[in-house]
Design a protein around this motif. Structure first.
Motif, mmCIF file in Angstrom:
data_model
loop_
_atom_site.group_PDB
_atom_site.id
_atom_site.type_symbol
_atom_site.label_atom_id
_atom_site.label_comp_id
_atom_site.label_asym_id
_atom_site.label_seq_id
_atom_site.Cartn_x
_atom_site.Cartn_y
_atom_site.Cartn_z
ATOM 1 N N VAL A 49 -0.946 -4.364 6.095
ATOM 2 C CA VAL A 49 0.157 -3.542 5.606
ATOM 3 C C VAL A 49 1.459 -4.293 5.845
ATOM 4 O O VAL A 49 1.804 -4.642 6.969
ATOM 5 N N PHE A 67 0.849 -1.198 0.000
ATOM 6 C CA PHE A 67 0.000 0.000 0.000
ATOM 7 C C PHE A 67 0.884 1.248 0.000
ATOM 8 O O PHE A 67 0.867 2.057 0.903
ATOM 9 N N TRP A 116 -9.581 -7.089 5.879
ATOM 10 C CA TRP A 116 -8.491 -6.393 6.559
ATOM 11 C C TRP A 116 -7.371 -6.163 5.562
ATOM 12 O O TRP A 116 -6.927 -7.093 4.878
ATOM 13 N N LEU A 117 -6.923 -4.919 5.462
ATOM 14 C CA LEU A 117 -5.785 -4.586 4.616
ATOM 15 C C LEU A 117 -4.530 -4.745 5.466
ATOM 16 O O LEU A 117 -4.289 -3.954 6.389
ATOM 17 N N VAL A 164 -3.435 4.142 5.132
ATOM 18 C CA VAL A 164 -4.497 3.135 5.035
ATOM 19 C C VAL A 164 -5.590 3.434 6.052
ATOM 20 O O VAL A 164 -6.786 3.384 5.738
ATOM 21 N N GLU A 165 -5.202 3.770 7.273
ATOM 22 C CA GLU A 165 -6.190 4.108 8.306
ATOM 23 C C GLU A 165 -7.026 5.307 7.896
ATOM 24 O O GLU A 165 -8.261 5.309 8.066
ATOM 25 N N LEU A 183 0.837 2.788 6.933
ATOM 26 C CA LEU A 183 -0.263 2.365 7.810
ATOM 27 C C LEU A 183 -1.211 3.526 8.077
ATOM 28 O O LEU A 183 -2.433 3.372 8.005
ATOM 29 N N VAL A 209 -1.772 3.493 -0.563
ATOM 30 C CA VAL A 209 -3.101 2.927 -0.765
ATOM 31 C C VAL A 209 -3.809 3.776 -1.809
ATOM 32 O O VAL A 209 -3.640 4.998 -1.845
ATOM 33 N N ARG A 268 -10.675 -2.727 7.568
ATOM 34 C CA ARG A 268 -9.799 -2.303 8.662
ATOM 35 C C ARG A 268 -8.341 -2.455 8.256
ATOM 36 O O ARG A 268 -7.988 -3.352 7.483
ATOM 37 N N ALA A 269 -7.511 -1.582 8.800
ATOM 38 C CA ALA A 269 -6.068 -1.668 8.601
ATOM 39 C C ALA A 269 -5.501 -2.632 9.635
ATOM 40 O O ALA A 269 -5.905 -2.598 10.798
ATOM 41 N N GLU A 270 -4.567 -3.467 9.209
ATOM 42 C CA GLU A 270 -3.966 -4.450 10.114
ATOM 43 C C GLU A 270 -2.446 -4.338 10.023
ATOM 44 O O GLU A 270 -1.886 -4.441 8.929
#
Length: 193
Positions: A40, A13, A37-38, A62-63, A59, A16, A73-75
């Motif tokens: 990262v 990402f 869940w994306l 993405v959030e 991150l 992203v 959700r970002a992971e």
């Protein structure tokens, strides 16, 4: 598994973009998945580290991109795992942290031919369902040797993070390629003179 089915979309990402988000939303709302869940990835073993924005910045973007979406959700679990990050190790860590979830891998058709070369590929291919979406310019090989791999319909968007990075370097607009919140961080409006 009795818990929700969660799709895992791995990626650097970097940054992203709307292609990632449209794909994630499609899987979260048009399949049997409860969420996507994306994940990262700090360092993909097949990519050069020098080309990545800092982990925490990717991150954060993405959030920002996912803010307000209850299905996505970002992971950041891979940030705490040994590098390079391998999908099987990440899956093990997620299963330990979320034992009631049923995880499904989401990947583009361009990744399927290389699956046998992945770390502990036999285990991965026997333990987890894999939903594959078409990628422009990549033909899908026969799936007979991959019984848990399922080809899914998904929107085809030929947008790449490389194109966005090149646009930024050239001073070109990235509007509509990334969410507005991401654009504000990467390409803040210029002050009027």
């Amino acid at each position: 598994m009795s818990g929700p089915r969660v799709g895992l979309l791995f990626g650097s990402f970097n940054p992203v973009h709307v292609g990632h988000l449209i794909l994630a939303e499609h899987f979260a709302t048009r399949t049997d998945l409860a969420e996507v869940w994306l994940v990262v990835t700090p360092h993909n073993p097949f990519k050069a580290v020098a080309d990545l924005l800092p982990d925490t910045e990717r991150l954060r973007l993405v959030e920002l991109a996912l803010a307000g979406n209850p299905h996505l959700r970002a992971e950041a679990i891979e940030f705490g795992l040994p590098r390079p990050s391998y999908t099987i190790a990440t899956l093990d860590a997620l299963r330990q942290r979320h034992p009631h979830h049923d995880f499904v891998l989401l990947m583009g058709s361009d990744n399927v031919p290389g699956l046998p070369r992945w770390q502990e590929s036999a285990r991965l291919l026997s333990e987890v369902d894999i939903y594959v979406y078409p990628r422009p310019g990549y033909d899908l090989p026969s799936l007979e040797e991959f019984p848990r791999v399922k080809l899914m319909n998904a929107p085809l968007l030929d947008i790449s993070a490389t194109y966005i990075r090149e646009s930024l370097c050239a001073g070109r607009s990235i509007r509509y390629l990334v969410p507005a919140a991401v654009e504000e961080v990467l390409q803040p409006p210029r002050a009027s003179v």
